[in-house]
Scaffold this motif. Structure first.
Motif, PDB file in Angstrom:
ATOM      1  N   THR A 194      41.384  77.167  83.360  1.00 53.30           N
ATOM      2  CA  THR A 194      42.093  76.871  82.119  1.00 53.30           C
ATOM      3  C   THR A 194      42.584  75.434  82.091  1.00 53.30           C
ATOM      4  OG1 THR A 194      42.805  79.171  81.921  1.00 53.30           O
ATOM      5  CG2 THR A 194      44.043  77.528  80.665  1.00 53.30           C
ATOM      6  N   ALA A 195      43.078  74.951  83.206  1.00 54.98           N
ATOM      7  CA  ALA A 195      43.695  73.627  83.231  1.00 54.98           C
ATOM      8  C   ALA A 195      42.671  72.496  83.204  1.00 54.98           C
ATOM      9  CB  ALA A 195      44.577  73.496  84.471  1.00 54.98           C
ATOM     10  N   VAL A 196      41.594  72.632  83.950  1.00 55.04           N
ATOM     11  CA  VAL A 196      40.679  71.504  84.121  1.00 55.04           C
ATOM     12  C   VAL A 196      39.739  71.338  82.944  1.00 55.04           C
ATOM     13  CG1 VAL A 196      38.836  70.568  85.587  1.00 55.04           C
ATOM     14  CG2 VAL A 196      40.821  71.630  86.622  1.00 55.04           C
ATOM     15  N   GLY A 197      39.511  72.369  82.185  1.00 50.26           N
ATOM     16  CA  GLY A 197      38.466  72.306  81.173  1.00 50.26           C
ATOM     17  C   GLY A 197      38.578  71.184  80.165  1.00 50.26           C
ATOM     18  N   ALA A 198      39.771  70.909  79.633  1.00 50.38           N
ATOM     19  CA  ALA A 198      39.860  69.983  78.494  1.00 50.38           C
ATOM     20  C   ALA A 198      40.951  68.934  78.626  1.00 50.38           C
ATOM     21  CB  ALA A 198      40.097  70.791  77.216  1.00 50.38           C
ATOM     22  N   GLU A 199      41.712  68.886  79.717  1.00 49.78           N
ATOM     23  CA  GLU A 199      42.829  67.944  79.788  1.00 49.78           C
ATOM     24  C   GLU A 199      42.340  66.520  80.025  1.00 49.78           C
ATOM     25  OE1 GLU A 199      45.313  69.226  82.982  1.00 49.78           O
ATOM     26  OE2 GLU A 199      43.736  69.071  84.491  1.00 49.78           O
ATOM     27  N   TYR A 200      42.913  65.580  79.307  1.00 49.19           N
ATOM     28  CA  TYR A 200      42.585  64.164  79.410  1.00 49.19           C
ATOM     29  C   TYR A 200      41.075  63.928  79.279  1.00 49.19           C
ATOM     30  CZ  TYR A 200      47.300  64.301  81.328  1.00 49.19           C
ATOM     31  OH  TYR A 200      48.654  64.535  81.498  1.00 49.19           O
ATOM     32  N   PRO A 201      40.503  64.253  78.121  1.00 53.36           N
ATOM     33  CA  PRO A 201      39.050  64.147  77.974  1.00 53.36           C
ATOM     34  C   PRO A 201      38.576  62.702  77.858  1.00 53.36           C
ATOM     35  CG  PRO A 201      40.052  64.772  75.902  1.00 53.36           C
ATOM     36  CD  PRO A 201      41.151  64.794  76.914  1.00 53.36           C
ATOM     37  N   ALA A 202      37.378  62.450  78.376  1.00 52.12           N
ATOM     38  CA  ALA A 202      36.740  61.138  78.272  1.00 52.12           C
ATOM     39  C   ALA A 202      35.245  61.326  78.444  1.00 52.12           C
ATOM     40  CB  ALA A 202      37.287  60.172  79.317  1.00 52.12           C
ATOM     41  N   PHE A 203      34.497  60.337  77.988  1.00 51.57           N
ATOM     42  CA  PHE A 203      33.038  60.410  78.045  1.00 51.57           C
ATOM     43  C   PHE A 203      32.535  60.148  79.461  1.00 51.57           C
ATOM     44  CE2 PHE A 203      28.839  58.362  77.742  1.00 51.57           C
ATOM     45  CZ  PHE A 203      28.140  59.354  77.068  1.00 51.57           C
ATOM     46  N   THR A 204      31.466  60.850  79.823  1.00 49.03           N
ATOM     47  CA  THR A 204      30.771  60.629  81.090  1.00 49.03           C
ATOM     48  C   THR A 204      29.282  60.862  80.872  1.00 49.03           C
ATOM     49  OG1 THR A 204      30.455  61.443  83.367  1.00 49.03           O
ATOM     50  CG2 THR A 204      31.236  63.032  81.749  1.00 49.03           C
ATOM     51  N   PRO A 205      28.420  60.121  81.577  1.00 50.22           N
ATOM     52  CA  PRO A 205      26.988  60.449  81.521  1.00 50.22           C
ATOM     53  C   PRO A 205      26.692  61.822  82.096  1.00 50.22           C
ATOM     54  CG  PRO A 205      27.338  58.256  82.428  1.00 50.22           C
ATOM     55  CD  PRO A 205      28.678  58.925  82.356  1.00 50.22           C
ATOM     56  N   GLY A 206      27.643  62.367  82.881  1.00 51.81           N
ATOM     57  CA  GLY A 206      27.479  63.701  83.447  1.00 51.81           C
ATOM     58  C   GLY A 206      26.991  63.672  84.878  1.00 51.81           C
ATOM     59  N   ASP A 207      25.815  63.108  85.098  1.00 48.23           N
ATOM     60  CA  ASP A 207      25.242  63.062  86.441  1.00 48.23           C
ATOM     61  C   ASP A 207      25.468  61.662  87.008  1.00 48.23           C
ATOM     62  OD1 ASP A 207      23.872  63.389  88.768  1.00 48.23           O
ATOM     63  OD2 ASP A 207      21.955  63.906  87.867  1.00 48.23           O
ATOM     64  N   THR A 208      26.650  61.444  87.581  1.00 49.52           N
ATOM     65  CA  THR A 208      27.020  60.110  88.054  1.00 49.52           C
ATOM     66  C   THR A 208      26.778  59.943  89.545  1.00 49.52           C
ATOM     67  OG1 THR A 208      29.311  60.868  88.244  1.00 49.52           O
ATOM     68  CG2 THR A 208      28.702  59.740  86.228  1.00 49.52           C
ATOM     69  N   CYS A 209      25.719  60.565  90.047  1.00 51.46           N
ATOM     70  CA  CYS A 209      25.386  60.500  91.464  1.00 51.46           C
ATOM     71  C   CYS A 209      24.866  59.112  91.834  1.00 51.46           C
ATOM     72  CB  CYS A 209      24.348  61.568  91.793  1.00 51.46           C
ATOM     73  SG  CYS A 209      24.987  63.252  91.563  1.00 51.46           S
ATOM     74  N   PRO A 210      24.879  58.768  93.127  1.00 55.46           N
ATOM     75  CA  PRO A 210      24.520  57.410  93.552  1.00 55.46           C
ATOM     76  C   PRO A 210      23.150  56.938  93.105  1.00 55.46           C
ATOM     77  CG  PRO A 210      25.616  58.548  95.346  1.00 55.46           C
ATOM     78  CD  PRO A 210      25.392  59.571  94.259  1.00 55.46           C
ATOM     79  N   ASP A 211      22.169  57.836  93.007  1.00 59.21           N
ATOM     80  CA  ASP A 211      20.826  57.385  92.626  1.00 59.21           C
ATOM     81  C   ASP A 211      20.688  57.173  91.126  1.00 59.21           C
ATOM     82  OD1 ASP A 211      21.166  60.151  92.432  1.00 59.21           O
ATOM     83  OD2 ASP A 211      19.035  60.567  92.613  1.00 59.21           O
ATOM     84  N   ALA A 228      25.384  64.151  79.312  1.00 61.71           N
ATOM     85  CA  ALA A 228      26.439  63.362  78.675  1.00 61.71           C
ATOM     86  C   ALA A 228      27.363  64.256  77.860  1.00 61.71           C
ATOM     87  CB  ALA A 228      25.822  62.288  77.785  1.00 61.71           C
ATOM     88  N   CYS A 229      28.668  64.027  78.015  1.00 66.13           N
ATOM     89  CA  CYS A 229      29.644  64.866  77.331  1.00 66.13           C
ATOM     90  C   CYS A 229      31.029  64.248  77.488  1.00 66.13           C
ATOM     91  CB  CYS A 229      29.654  66.280  77.908  1.00 66.13           C
ATOM     92  SG  CYS A 229      30.144  66.349  79.653  1.00 66.13           S
ATOM     93  N   PHE A 230      31.997  64.843  76.817  1.00 71.42           N
ATOM     94  CA  PHE A 230      33.400  64.561  77.078  1.00 71.42           C
ATOM     95  C   PHE A 230      33.922  65.663  78.001  1.00 71.42           C
ATOM     96  CE2 PHE A 230      32.938  61.545  73.809  1.00 71.42           C
ATOM     97  CZ  PHE A 230      34.036  60.698  73.833  1.00 71.42           C
ATOM     98  N   GLN A 231      34.576  65.258  79.082  1.00 72.18           N
ATOM     99  CA  GLN A 231      35.171  66.221  79.998  1.00 72.18           C
ATOM    100  C   GLN A 231      36.449  65.608  80.569  1.00 72.18           C
ATOM    101  OE1 GLN A 231      32.269  66.836  83.157  1.00 72.18           O
ATOM    102  NE2 GLN A 231      32.987  65.069  84.296  1.00 72.18           N
ATOM    103  N   SER A 232      37.218  66.409  81.266  1.00 74.39           N
ATOM    104  CA  SER A 232      38.446  65.919  81.886  1.00 74.39           C
ATOM    105  C   SER A 232      38.142  64.768  82.837  1.00 74.39           C
ATOM    106  CB  SER A 232      39.128  67.050  82.653  1.00 74.39           C
ATOM    107  OG  SER A 232      40.176  66.536  83.465  1.00 74.39           O
ATOM    108  N   VAL A 233      38.972  63.729  82.780  1.00 72.59           N
ATOM    109  CA  VAL A 233      38.780  62.616  83.708  1.00 72.59           C
ATOM    110  C   VAL A 233      38.895  63.080  85.155  1.00 72.59           C
ATOM    111  CG1 VAL A 233      39.592  60.880  82.067  1.00 72.59           C
ATOM    112  CG2 VAL A 233      41.223  61.944  83.639  1.00 72.59           C
TER     113      VAL A 233
END
Length: 376
Positions: A194-211, A228-233
């Motif tokens: 419940t807590a992590v799902g939507a708090e402090y949302p921001a854009f991310t490419p989603g797959d931010t792995c080193p490669d 790509a989506c908006f998710q909790s920072v």
């Protein structure tokens, strides 16, 4: 992601991709070279009739591929990060992107021999993700509109309850491994979700792995926007602490360095979310995010550890699934505020990992010195 495989792509499918991409650009494309891609995509470096190099990324017709196309088209059109988008064909579907060249990825640096370059790359990665997050706040409706423009009938990542699904599957995975869930775990998982799902949302490419991060002369360039989506920072920040929550390129980071890259990300997002300057707020969010990613990793990987194997089919060095899972459980076992969850991690370490003949997770090759991991 874009390191050349050095093989020519000459089949009929490739010809169709080149034709469609050429029509988008109003030019003829030739000399395709495969850059790997995945089971969902084909990625080609091509040359235009004018001699310019471009990247063509075509998607297969499966549900995951179609959602990846929509996310990537929408995320790149948002224009906050990633290679410049030169054209979109929703029917094939495919994208044409500017070619960012053959600069090393962050994974190349971490698996290399230059600790200074790797450290600078990690800090650039964290600052870049934080800056992207800060610049995106308030643009979630714009991304939703772009998703609708490129929609291929799949729900957005914001509509996909992946955290809740993993939490629901977690007790069944434990049972299949011969372990009973401690009393109170279900309630704690519900609080975490419940807590992590939507708090402090921001854009991310989603797959931010080193490669998926090029370290170019102009700085960090992010690749792969298929999630790509908006998710909790906090879900992005946890990649700094764990490190790299969903990736194959996972080794142990020097403790001091792990904290510094997390601080670099945090410093970039505090101006838009001032509450994150409070240590109690930050630590509570990170603990929950680490728990979310650990549950996700356990659900994905534990059923595949009956016979251990490498986290990547071709890259070396690479840890095994057992090494990564044990490392995740060790990190999460120290989670404060969720005693049943922490006890679950300790039970997994004792009752499951205790029977594995797997070496401890070593440090990243770039930071090893005389067989040990350097502290920074």
């Amino acid at each position: 992601m874009w390191k050349p495989v050095r093989r020519r792509m000459e089949d009929a499918g490739t010809n169709e991709i080149l034709r469609a991409a050429g029509e988008l650009l109003g030019t003829r494309l030739c000399e395709p070279v495969g850059l790997g891609g995945s089971s969902r995509t084909a990625v080609l470096r091509c040359r235009t009739a004018e001699g310019r190099s471009v990247i063509v990324k075509a998607y297969t017709g499966g549900p995951d591929a179609l959602r990846g196309f929509t996310a990537e088209a929408a995320g790149l059109t948002l224009g906050l990060a990633g290679p410049p988008l030169l054209g979109v064909d929703p029917e094939v579907p495919l994208l044409v992107l500017a070619d960012l060249g053959d600069s090393p990825t962050l994974a190349d640096l971490l698996l290399g021999t230059d600790p200074k370059a790797a450290e600078e790359g990690l800090l650039a990665w964290a600052r870049g993700l934080g800056t992207l997050a800060a610049r995106s706040v308030g643009r979630d409706e714009e991304l939703a509109g772009l998703w609708a423009r490129y929609d291929r009938g799949m729900p957005t990542w914001a509509q996909e309850p992946w955290i809740a699904k993993a939490a629901a599957e977690f007790p069944r995975v434990l049972e299949a491994a011969g372990m009973a869930a401690p009393v109170g775990l279900d309630g704690e998982l519900a609080r975490i979700v419940t807590a992590v799902g939507a708090e402090y949302p921001a854009f991310t490419p989603g797959d931010t792995c080193p490669d998926n991060n090029l370290i170019t002369p102009e700085g960090l360039r992010l690749l792969d926007f298929e999630v790509a989506c908006f998710q909790s920072v906090f879900l992005t920040a946890a990649y700094c602490r764990m490190p790299f929550s969903t990736c194959w390129c996972v080794f142990d980071l020097p403790g001091g360095l792990a904290r510094r890259i997390e601080a670099a990300y945090r410093a970039a997002v505090v101006p838009v979310y001032p509450a994150l300057a409070e240590d109690a707020v930050w630590e509570d969010g990170i603990r929950r995010a680490v728990a979310v990613w650990t549950v996700n990793a356990t659900v994905r990987l534990l059923p595949r550890t009956v016979e251990d194997g490498p986290m990547h089919r071709t890259r070396r060095p690479v840890p095994t699934r057992r090494q990564v899972l044990r490392h995740r459980w060790e990190t999460a076992a120290a989670t404060d505020g969720f005693p049943a969850f922490a006890e679950t991690m300790r039970l997994l370490l004792r009752e499951v990992a205790g029977g594995w003949a797997a070496d401890p997770l070593p440090g990243y090759p770039c930071f090893r010195y005389d067989g040990a991991t350097r502290d920074s």
